[in-house]
Design an enzyme around this catalytic site. Sequence first.
Site, mmCIF file in Angstrom:
data_model
loop_
_atom_site.group_PDB
_atom_site.id
_atom_site.type_symbol
_atom_site.label_atom_id
_atom_site.label_comp_id
_atom_site.label_asym_id
_atom_site.label_seq_id
_atom_site.Cartn_x
_atom_site.Cartn_y
_atom_site.Cartn_z
ATOM 1 N N ASP A 4 3.656 1.974 -1.652
ATOM 2 C CA ASP A 4 3.974 2.387 -3.023
ATOM 3 C C ASP A 4 2.717 2.925 -3.705
ATOM 4 O OD1 ASP A 4 6.699 1.811 -3.034
ATOM 5 O OD2 ASP A 4 6.343 -0.304 -3.459
ATOM 6 N N GLU A 5 1.609 2.224 -3.494
ATOM 7 C CA GLU A 5 0.326 2.636 -4.092
ATOM 8 C C GLU A 5 0.001 4.077 -3.710
ATOM 9 O OE1 GLU A 5 -2.923 -0.063 -3.493
ATOM 10 O OE2 GLU A 5 -4.438 1.477 -3.733
ATOM 11 N N ARG A 6 0.137 4.380 -2.429
ATOM 12 C CA ARG A 6 -0.263 5.718 -1.943
ATOM 13 C C ARG A 6 0.693 6.800 -2.447
ATOM 14 N NH1 ARG A 6 -1.893 2.924 3.724
ATOM 15 N NH2 ARG A 6 -3.870 2.140 2.915
ATOM 16 N N PHE A 51 0.822 -1.224 0.000
ATOM 17 C CA PHE A 51 0.000 0.000 0.000
ATOM 18 C C PHE A 51 0.851 1.267 0.000
ATOM 19 C CE2 PHE A 51 -3.936 -2.096 2.081
ATOM 20 C CZ PHE A 51 -4.664 -2.020 0.908
ATOM 21 N N ALA A 104 0.046 7.587 -6.050
ATOM 22 C CA ALA A 104 -1.192 8.385 -6.169
ATOM 23 C C ALA A 104 -0.912 9.844 -5.808
ATOM 24 C CB ALA A 104 -2.279 7.803 -5.259
#
Length: 381
Positions: free
Chosen positions: A243-245, A241, A248
């Site tokens: 890296d995902e955040r 999560f 974004a």
Amino acid sequence: MSHDLFSTPEHALFRDTVRKFVEEELRPRAREFDAMGRFDKALYRKMGDLGMLGLRYDPAYGGAGLDWSYTAVMYEELGRADNAGVTMGISVHTDMATPSLAEFGSEALKQQYLVPSIAGECVSAIAVTEPDAGSDVSAIQTRAVRQGDEWVINGSKIYITNAATADWLCLLAVTDPSAGYGGFSQIIVPTDVPGFRYELLDKIGNLGSDTGQLFFDDVRVPVSNTIGEIGRGFQQQMKQFQDERLVACVSTVAGSAQLWEETRRWAEQRRLFGKPLSKMQNTQFKMVELWTQITAARELVRACVAQRVAGTDATQLITMAKLFCGRVSRQVADECIQLHGGYGYMRESVAGRAFVDSRLVSIGGGSDETMMHYLAKMLGF
Ligand SMILES: Cc1cc2nc3c(=O)[nH]c(=O)nc-3n(C[C@H](O)[C@H](O)[C@H](O)COP(=O)(O)OP(=O)(O)OC[C@H]3O[C@@H](n4cnc5c(N)ncnc54)[C@H](O)[C@@H]3O)c2cc1C
């Protein structure tokens, strides 16, 4: 006005490659992707050929072996592609569904799924959220029951990006309901297996991505499709999560800066009461306030990337950045649509689209409240 995060000659060279791709392949077709409700899958091959799909991954698997700053450069440029949905779909593949595989996957899984993913020969999706569990990830109920050398999977996932495009899923499932946080596993599920199907959902924004509900009805995959250790899925997903955040945040801030620039151009041209809109003090005050917010968000993102490059734990800063960047992008979109007047409310207007698209940042990938929930814990409340 330059608002690039990194600008060494090496970054500039890579930035040019991505910018050219955005200008030639994405921006001219931005509205077409919206109408299709998804991205053109063939373009993944092109991105693979340009080396865009495995920036941080090991060259042994086709990756570029670069640090996080290059990921930031890429998502700054993709954030200016005039289609937040397309950018989201690509980022799901590069930084939301594949990091766990790259870090914890077996050699065989990496050869089978990571290598073609980096080449753009196949596309991935991340399947965590369920109809009855979103913010509370530990409440998911999709079950993987072991039968010999196979997992038998039953359950459903919802709001999954790349639902129709994906060739494989990074699925989070319960593998031992009695083991608490040690009872989850990340499992690769190819989307052509019997018992799997999806239904597309009708979104209000981010139209260039395909979002759907997934159904697993006695889906069988080898136990060797487990990413990392059985029972470590929750912890691996929490790491993934991050890296995902951060991705974004990068694309969101770039998009907000671009919208700000567009709004400035608009305000300089639009005349009312005998002068340009940009000459009114209200416009100037609003614009400088927004630029201050965008700059603050960018500097927070820069600090997060610096921590990732240095290899230190960036979780707290990324959590703050996710909260802050989402709010800034909503504020920028809201003020910019206002400055555009009636035109801002038209579907073709950049401000109008940003108004709807930016709303997602405070919900997807962990909502504002989820970020505050974690931050309260981290800060000792
Ligand atoms: C367009 C889109 C794309 C998405 N893509 C994906 C994807 O690819 N893969 C995937 O797995 N998921 C995806 N999601 C799901 C997304 O991550 C979830 O929607 C999000 O995590 C929120 O979960 P939820 O919808 O179940 O809301 P809920 O968890 O039901 O939240 C309801 C409300 O409660 C609030 N809340 C949460 N925690 C607290 C708290 N501690 N205290 C008080 N209030 C709280 C929330 O902020 C929200 O306002 C996507 C969603 C959308 C809309």
